[in-house]
Design a protein around this motif. Structure first.
Motif, PDB file in Angstrom:
ATOM      1  N   HIS A  55     -19.661 -24.658   2.826  1.00  0.00           N
ATOM      2  CA  HIS A  55     -20.310 -25.196   2.710  1.00  0.00           C
ATOM      3  C   HIS A  55     -19.917 -25.573   1.045  1.00  0.00           C
ATOM      4  CE1 HIS A  55     -23.967 -24.704   5.609  1.00  0.00           C
ATOM      5  NE2 HIS A  55     -23.804 -25.804   5.566  1.00  0.00           N
ATOM      6  N   GLY A  56     -17.977 -24.850   0.382  1.00  0.00           N
ATOM      7  CA  GLY A  56     -18.145 -24.949  -0.602  1.00  0.00           C
ATOM      8  C   GLY A  56     -18.973 -23.421  -1.249  1.00  0.00           C
ATOM      9  N   THR A  57     -19.308 -22.227  -0.700  1.00  0.00           N
ATOM     10  CA  THR A  57     -20.765 -21.480  -1.852  1.00  0.00           C
ATOM     11  C   THR A  57     -20.087 -21.341  -2.991  1.00  0.00           C
ATOM     12  OG1 THR A  57     -21.149 -21.624   0.300  1.00  0.00           O
ATOM     13  CG2 THR A  57     -22.566 -20.177  -1.664  1.00  0.00           C
TER      14      THR A  57
ATOM     15  N   TYR B  56     -17.749 -42.973  -3.061  1.00  0.00           N
ATOM     16  CA  TYR B  56     -17.745 -42.983  -1.455  1.00  0.00           C
ATOM     17  C   TYR B  56     -16.013 -43.043  -1.337  1.00  0.00           C
ATOM     18  CZ  TYR B  56     -15.916 -43.405   3.968  1.00  0.00           C
ATOM     19  OH  TYR B  56     -15.421 -42.521   4.774  1.00  0.00           O
ATOM     20  N   ASP B  57     -15.050 -41.840  -1.171  1.00  0.00           N
ATOM     21  CA  ASP B  57     -13.692 -42.105  -0.778  1.00  0.00           C
ATOM     22  C   ASP B  57     -13.118 -42.004   0.636  1.00  0.00           C
ATOM     23  OD1 ASP B  57     -11.028 -41.348  -1.295  1.00  0.00           O
ATOM     24  OD2 ASP B  57     -11.139 -39.757  -2.745  1.00  0.00           O
ATOM     25  N   SER B  58     -12.776 -43.179   1.366  1.00  0.00           N
ATOM     26  CA  SER B  58     -12.726 -42.798   2.685  1.00  0.00           C
ATOM     27  C   SER B  58     -11.397 -41.907   2.948  1.00  0.00           C
ATOM     28  CB  SER B  58     -12.159 -44.086   3.151  1.00  0.00           C
ATOM     29  OG  SER B  58     -10.675 -44.694   2.863  1.00  0.00           O
ATOM     30  N   SER B  59     -10.547 -41.430   1.597  1.00  0.00           N
ATOM     31  CA  SER B  59      -9.075 -40.299   2.357  1.00  0.00           C
ATOM     32  C   SER B  59      -9.749 -38.723   2.761  1.00  0.00           C
ATOM     33  CB  SER B  59      -8.222 -40.317   1.098  1.00  0.00           C
ATOM     34  OG  SER B  59      -8.853 -40.121  -0.404  1.00  0.00           O
ATOM     35  N   LEU B  60     -10.889 -38.663   1.954  1.00  0.00           N
ATOM     36  CA  LEU B  60     -11.439 -36.814   1.821  1.00  0.00           C
ATOM     37  C   LEU B  60     -11.823 -36.592   2.938  1.00  0.00           C
ATOM     38  CD1 LEU B  60     -13.922 -37.346  -1.600  1.00  0.00           C
ATOM     39  CD2 LEU B  60     -11.713 -35.851  -0.691  1.00  0.00           C
ATOM     40  N   LYS B  61     -11.641 -35.060   2.948  1.00  0.00           N
ATOM     41  CA  LYS B  61     -12.642 -35.111   4.482  1.00  0.00           C
ATOM     42  C   LYS B  61     -13.037 -33.721   3.793  1.00  0.00           C
ATOM     43  CE  LYS B  61     -10.240 -36.355   8.475  1.00  0.00           C
ATOM     44  NZ  LYS B  61     -11.025 -36.923   9.217  1.00  0.00           N
ATOM     45  N   SER B  62     -14.217 -33.481   4.701  1.00  0.00           N
ATOM     46  CA  SER B  62     -15.106 -32.005   4.414  1.00  0.00           C
ATOM     47  C   SER B  62     -14.189 -30.769   4.708  1.00  0.00           C
ATOM     48  CB  SER B  62     -16.003 -31.782   5.453  1.00  0.00           C
ATOM     49  OG  SER B  62     -15.367 -32.025   6.254  1.00  0.00           O
ATOM     50  N   GLN B  63     -14.451 -29.627   3.934  1.00  0.00           N
ATOM     51  CA  GLN B  63     -14.325 -28.303   4.458  1.00  0.00           C
ATOM     52  C   GLN B  63     -13.145 -27.797   5.705  1.00  0.00           C
ATOM     53  OE1 GLN B  63     -14.342 -25.663   1.134  1.00  0.00           O
ATOM     54  NE2 GLN B  63     -14.368 -27.729   0.125  1.00  0.00           N
ATOM     55  N   SER B  64     -14.494 -28.195   6.394  1.00  0.00           N
ATOM     56  CA  SER B  64     -13.576 -27.771   7.820  1.00  0.00           C
ATOM     57  C   SER B  64     -12.878 -29.200   8.316  1.00  0.00           C
ATOM     58  CB  SER B  64     -15.574 -27.465   9.079  1.00  0.00           C
ATOM     59  OG  SER B  64     -15.853 -28.930   8.832  1.00  0.00           O
ATOM     60  N   GLY B  65     -12.972 -30.098   7.886  1.00  0.00           N
ATOM     61  CA  GLY B  65     -12.531 -31.509   8.534  1.00  0.00           C
ATOM     62  C   GLY B  65     -12.742 -32.070   9.863  1.00  0.00           C
ATOM     63  N   LEU B  66     -13.951 -31.456   9.930  1.00  0.00           N
ATOM     64  CA  LEU B  66     -14.976 -32.007  10.738  1.00  0.00           C
ATOM     65  C   LEU B  66     -14.766 -33.880  10.150  1.00  0.00           C
ATOM     66  CD1 LEU B  66     -17.060 -29.093  12.125  1.00  0.00           C
ATOM     67  CD2 LEU B  66     -15.136 -30.273  13.378  1.00  0.00           C
TER      68      LEU B  66
END
Ligand code: SF4
Lengths: 222, 289
Positions: A55-57, B56-66
């Motif tokens: 969550h970027g906490t 919106y930036d389609s190159s981004l991934k969330s912290q988990s990569g999911l």
């Protein structure tokens, strides 16, 4: 809750409790310290610890300590900003505290050497509670102008403090009294409806037995 | 904050004041703000919603990569005019994905009512503005309508997945968006409530079961479903199809269902999709070192 809790807040994702709430806790801790943070020891507990990374906490707390707002684009890069501003920090696992599922404890040292220890809890929807300050249990949301007064625990101090506020037409919304141990140090947390004038804070500081006055102003915040 | 849509409908008739205006005046009264301040804050919120689509930036991934990049995939299909559901629903889907993926990737969004469900209201409202050319002022009125519905849901039940499951997040967002959409097409309080009821009825009982406890899986895709459900509920309403159960009672039903839900499907990430074999595997693979 008001309208902008339903369509709002405007915030950096992904979680109102684990991201926006964490930024707010960091922010309030910095304002309680009253100056820029030089060094911070951060301890995550509960679900801040188990799901905080995703969550970027971690970045959110550091962003808050740097004084960034919940909708600041800099939140994802807060570690880099901290390095630039020479704010040192460590993040570790803390010991769980019952009743505080999304909690963080922070030991802060300010640029002038001032020290403070604060524990905050994220209670959902981006709202927070400061549940401990310098070892004394507290409970305030930091959503109203708040006075935190530490004084020697002796009879009659409440009666000395309130008239000073009344004289300045400050309306007290809530008032809590906490103490470490009978006869040692007492902490009074007063949430007010209006901003408290500087003159008032000066007068409070001069009172006999008052050890410290911290004022959490809402000025400059939305 | 109103605690019943019936009350708003009643006042709308008695005071001859539209739904959105009642919600606005009520909030101004409670928060001690002026109508002008309130309106400019709502405009700021609507602008932030539009920005969350644009940025919106389609190159981004969330912290988990999911999570990441799916909004762009729908855009490509839209460009080729391949969407089975047509261009309009296609753009609704695209925006719902873009905003909720942006949320997962730590970009700026508007929680409406929550960060997890942040894609629903903007996807519906902005797509309708693009389609019909409504003014920004009109869109702000629609946002008041959405907030009015959300406020009633919050007071009759909850808008938190941790308290009442995903019906309280995606369900509430969909209900809010449906009512706001109907308002844009000239609906009055009864129509707004009807659409709100139809939308939430479809989502009652929805579990909050985020994989690894993160606002990513299934959240992002559920925003798509919530947005499309809002549009269909609005169309049903505008065709004169009535919800047999009134909105206030639907919200009360949601409250009861929420209370009866097990804790493992209330954001604890211990049940539902989070507790599947794959869900657990994902959780293990992204453990904090
Ligand atoms: S599954 Fe839970 S976290 Fe995800 S959108 Fe639904 S309520 Fe929010």
């Amino acid at each position: 809750m008001n309208l902008f809790d339903i369509i709002g807040p405007i915030m950096i994702g992904p979680s109102s409790s684990h991201t926006a709430g964490a930024v707010k806790i960091g922010n309030v801790a910095r304002r309680l310290l009253g100056e820029d943070v030089k060094k911070a020891e951060i301890y995550f507990m509960g679900s801040f610890l188990s799901t905080g990374k995703g969550h970027g906490t971690d970045r959110a707390i550091v962003a808050g300590l740097l004084g960034l707002a919940v909708d600041d684009d800099g939140i994802p890069n807060s570690f880099e900003i901290a390095e630039k501003r020479k704010m040192k920090f460590t993040i570790k696992a803390g010991e769980d505290v019952e009743g505080h599922p999304n909690a963080v404890r922070m030991k802060l040292i300010g640029v002038s050497g001032r020290k403070i220890e604060v524990m905050g809890n994220s209670v959902g929807g981006g709202r927070i509670e400061i549940c401990e300050m310098d070892g004394v249990e507290t409970s305030f949301s930091a959503e109203a102008p708040t006075l935190i007064i530490q004084n020697e625990d002796k009879p009659g101090y409440v009666a000395e403090i309130t008239p000073i506020l009344v004289k300045e037409h400050v309306n007290i919304a809530t008032m809590q009294l906490h103490r470490r141990k009978r006869g040692t140090i007492a902490v009074m947390v007063i949430e007010c409806d209006q901003e408290i004038p500087d003159s008032c804070i000066k007068a409070l500081k001069k009172l006999d037995g008052v050890l410290e006055v911290v004022y959490l102003s809402m000025r400059g915040l939305e | 904050m109103y605690d019943s849509l019936n009350q708003i409908i009643k006042e709308e008739k008695e005071k001859k004041t539209p739904f959105w205006k009642l919600v606005q005046l009520d909030d101004c009264h409670e928060s001690e703000t002026t109508v002008k301040e309130s309106m400019s804050e709502v405009m700021r919120v609507y602008t932030a919603m539009k920005d969350s689509v644009i940025n919106y930036d389609s190159s981004l991934k969330s912290q988990s990569g999911l999570v990441g990049g799916n909004g762009e995939k729908i855009r490509r299909r839209l460009n080729k005019r391949q969407m089975i559901c047509g261009d309009f629903i296609g753009t609704v889907i695209e925006k719902a994905l873009k905003v909720s993926e942006s949320n997962a990737c730590m970009k700026r969004i508007v929680a409406a009512p929550t960060a997890g469900s942040c894609g629903v209201v903007p996807a519906v409202l902005i797509s309708l503005q693009e389609k019909e050319g409504f003014s920004d002022e009109k869109m702000c009125e629609a946002l008041y309508v959405a907030a009015g519905i959300g406020g009633v849901i919050a007071s009759k039940a909850s808008i938190s997945g941790a308290q009442h499951g995903c019906q309280a997040e995606i369900g509430a967002a969909s209900s809010m968006a449906a009512g706001a959409a109907v308002y844009l097409y000239g609906g009055d309080g009864s129509d707004i409530a009807n659409a709100a009821a139809l939308a939430l009825k479809n989502l009652l009982g929805l579990a909050c079961d985020p994989v690894a406890g993160l606002v990513e899986v299934p959240c992002v895709k559920r925003n798509v479903m919530g947005a499309v459900n809002a549009i269909t509920s609005a169309d049903l309403t505008l065709a004169g199809i009535k919800s047999k159960i009134p909105a206030d009672e639907v919200f009360e039903a949601m409250n009861k269902i929420g209370r009866n839900m097990n804790a493992d499907i209330k954001e604890t990430a211990e049940g539902g999709l989070a507790a599947t074999k794959t869900g657990n595997r994902i959780k293990e693979s992204i453990k904090i070192k």
